[in-house]
Scaffold this motif. Structure first.
Motif, PDB file in Angstrom:
ATOM      1  N   ARG A 385     -37.834  32.424 -27.758  1.00 18.29           N
ATOM      2  CA  ARG A 385     -38.684  31.898 -28.935  1.00 18.29           C
ATOM      3  C   ARG A 385     -39.189  30.455 -28.717  1.00 18.29           C
ATOM      4  N   LYS A 386     -38.349  29.644 -28.150  1.00 19.51           N
ATOM      5  CA  LYS A 386     -38.751  28.380 -28.063  1.00 19.51           C
ATOM      6  C   LYS A 386     -39.960  28.181 -26.978  1.00 19.51           C
ATOM      7  N   ASP A 388     -41.781  30.509 -26.031  1.00 17.64           N
ATOM      8  CA  ASP A 388     -43.190  31.172 -26.822  1.00 17.64           C
ATOM      9  C   ASP A 388     -43.916  30.241 -27.715  1.00 17.64           C
ATOM     10  N   ARG A 389     -43.235  29.724 -28.252  1.00 12.93           N
ATOM     11  CA  ARG A 389     -43.739  28.756 -29.457  1.00 12.93           C
ATOM     12  C   ARG A 389     -44.486  27.462 -28.734  1.00 12.93           C
ATOM     13  N   ALA A 390     -43.850  26.995 -27.528  1.00 12.87           N
ATOM     14  CA  ALA A 390     -44.432  26.001 -26.577  1.00 12.87           C
ATOM     15  C   ALA A 390     -45.802  26.552 -25.978  1.00 12.87           C
ATOM     16  N   LYS A 391     -45.577  27.781 -25.467  1.00 12.21           N
ATOM     17  CA  LYS A 391     -46.718  28.230 -24.957  1.00 12.21           C
ATOM     18  C   LYS A 391     -48.125  28.406 -25.792  1.00 12.21           C
ATOM     19  N   ALA A 392     -47.687  28.879 -27.038  1.00 15.77           N
ATOM     20  CA  ALA A 392     -48.585  29.077 -27.934  1.00 15.77           C
ATOM     21  C   ALA A 392     -49.460  27.833 -28.117  1.00 15.77           C
ATOM     22  N   LYS A 393     -48.758  26.648 -28.214  1.00 16.36           N
ATOM     23  CA  LYS A 393     -49.365  25.309 -28.725  1.00 16.36           C
ATOM     24  C   LYS A 393     -50.108  24.975 -27.539  1.00 16.36           C
TER      25      LYS A 393
END
Length: 410
Positions: A385-386, A388-393
């Motif tokens: 999840r971390k 995925d959140r980093a990639k989204a940013k």
């Protein structure tokens, strides 16, 4: 002497403040009975396998020994041996006594354990008007300086053992003694103080002994060694020693000691049905007249579940829901899990014992491996999840991740 099944052993069971001190101070005057104030030691035996926190540490080691190495039936046998040595040692030191009365009000905590150890013991249930019980709590704790604040604690989310006594403790006894049983006897406090000789005559008949004249006049026995031992312990009702025989003065004192709010709160928690089942319909009607409230039939199940869960979490105990006394352990009720509470007298075969230990060890390893898998899977999900959140940013983060992966895999 007490045998391995519990013959000649008597448990006097009740919630605290039900009059058990008065019952004991009369019973112990019988030449065939040894009775001390309170023992409680079976709860300590039961708690061994729960491995409570100790100052010397090693909680997990002790827990692993009792629950992973030592078979439960071996543990039960060891507890029985210790208890037998204790009870019979008391008999040997008491002269001509043949029976032991273990009066321990909070034994509602270990009812399954009692049946496992001594299925043929005699069990006396001392019953008292629940409203009189909490008025006695309030009166005695005011005298001793202990805390008993019904209005603050009864519905509080915080755990309080006295609130457990007067709720789940009482209901555990109600379930346990729900069916008639040759090993059980109902003794009502109100009858005990208004007709003590008559009630002791019937109680002696249940115990299989002859009533001895004047048992109820405990003031006549104050100079005996039994009485000295009883009063030297300093537990139980502090007011018993102020009288020489039972008296009915406290039967209706609850109407003076309790206020309307306390009466209403407690009756709502217990429910009207319990008062009817125990034989206190008239007292319930009086409580409804005083408060002007018509009480619901059923108890406050949500509060009872909370108290049960709190005690289980605080002590680590496991109870069988709605547990009832078994007439004999070999013919136990269907709700008794025989795998959990074995009590056979035959010695365990060495090979069986080795296999049991091996099986427990494998079960613990599987349990530990399963828990580790869950831990690692949770950690993996968290990291994913971390990421995925980093990639989204990051602009074009997914494309960059795919290009990097493809390049590294060449």
């Amino acid at each position: 002497m007490i045998d391995s099944k519990g013959n000649n052993l008597i448990f006097l069971l009740s919630t605290p403040r039900s009059g058990s001190s008065l019952a004991t101070v009369m019973l112990q005057n019988h030449r065939k009975i040894f009775a001390a104030q309170e023992m409680w030691f079976l709860m300590s035996l039961y708690d061994l396998h729960l491995a409570p926190q100790r100052p010397y540490g090693g909680k997990e080691i002790v827990k692993q020994f009792f629950n992973g190495v030592l078979p439960y039936d071996t543990y039960i046998r060891a507890c029985k041996s210790f208890a037998l040595q204790t009870y019979n040692g008391l008999l040997q030191s008491s002269g001509e006594a043949e029976m032991v009365v273990d009066k321990s009000p909070r034994y509602y905590y270990v009812l399954e354990f009692l049946d496992a150890l001594f299925p043929q013991s005699k069990r006396i249930w001392l019953i008292r008007n629940p409203l009189a019980v909490i008025s006695s709590y309030k009166k005695v704790n005011r005298h001793t300086g202990d805390r008993f604040q019904l209005k603050e604690d009864l519905l509080s989310p915080k755990f309080n053992i006295k609130m457990a006594d007067i709720t789940i403790g009482l209901l555990r006894y109600c379930n346990y003694f729900a069916k008639e049983n040759p090993h059980s006897y109902r003794l009502y406090y109100e009858k005990m103080v208004t007709s003590p000789q008559e009630e002791l005559l019937k109680l002696c008949g249940f115990l299989g002994i002859t009533y001895e004249e004047g048992l109820e006049k405990y003031g006549n026995f104050m100079d005996t060694s039994k009485s000295d031992l009883y009063f030297s312990m300093g537990v139980g009702d502090p007011f018993v020693g102020r009288h020489t025989e039972p008296h009915p003065d406290s039967l209706h004192i609850w109407k003076e000691v309790l206020d309307k709010e306390e009466i209403e709160m407690y009756c709502r928690v217990l429910g009207a049905e319990l008062f009817h089942e125990l034989g206190y319909s008239e007292e319930l009607a009086e409580a409804e007249r005083i408060t002007g409230v018509r009480f619901e039939s059923k108890p406050d199940e949500e509060l009872l579940q909370l108290r049960t869960r709190q005690l289980a979490e605080a002590a680590g105990c496991r109870w069988i829901e709605n547990y009832r006394m078994s007439a004999d352990f070999d013919q136990a009720d269907d709700n008794l899990d025989l795998a959990e509470l074995p009590t056979g007298d035959d010695a365990v075969h060495p090979q069986v014992l080795q296999l049991q230990i091996t099986l427990r060890s494998l079960e613990k390893r599987l349990e530990k491996s399963h828990n580790e898998q869950i831990r690692l899977r949770t950690k993996l999900d968290h990291i994913t999840r971390k990421i995925d959140r980093a990639k989204a940013k990051i602009p074009f983060g997914n494309h960059l991740y795919q290009w990097a992966s493809a390049y590294l895999n060449k």
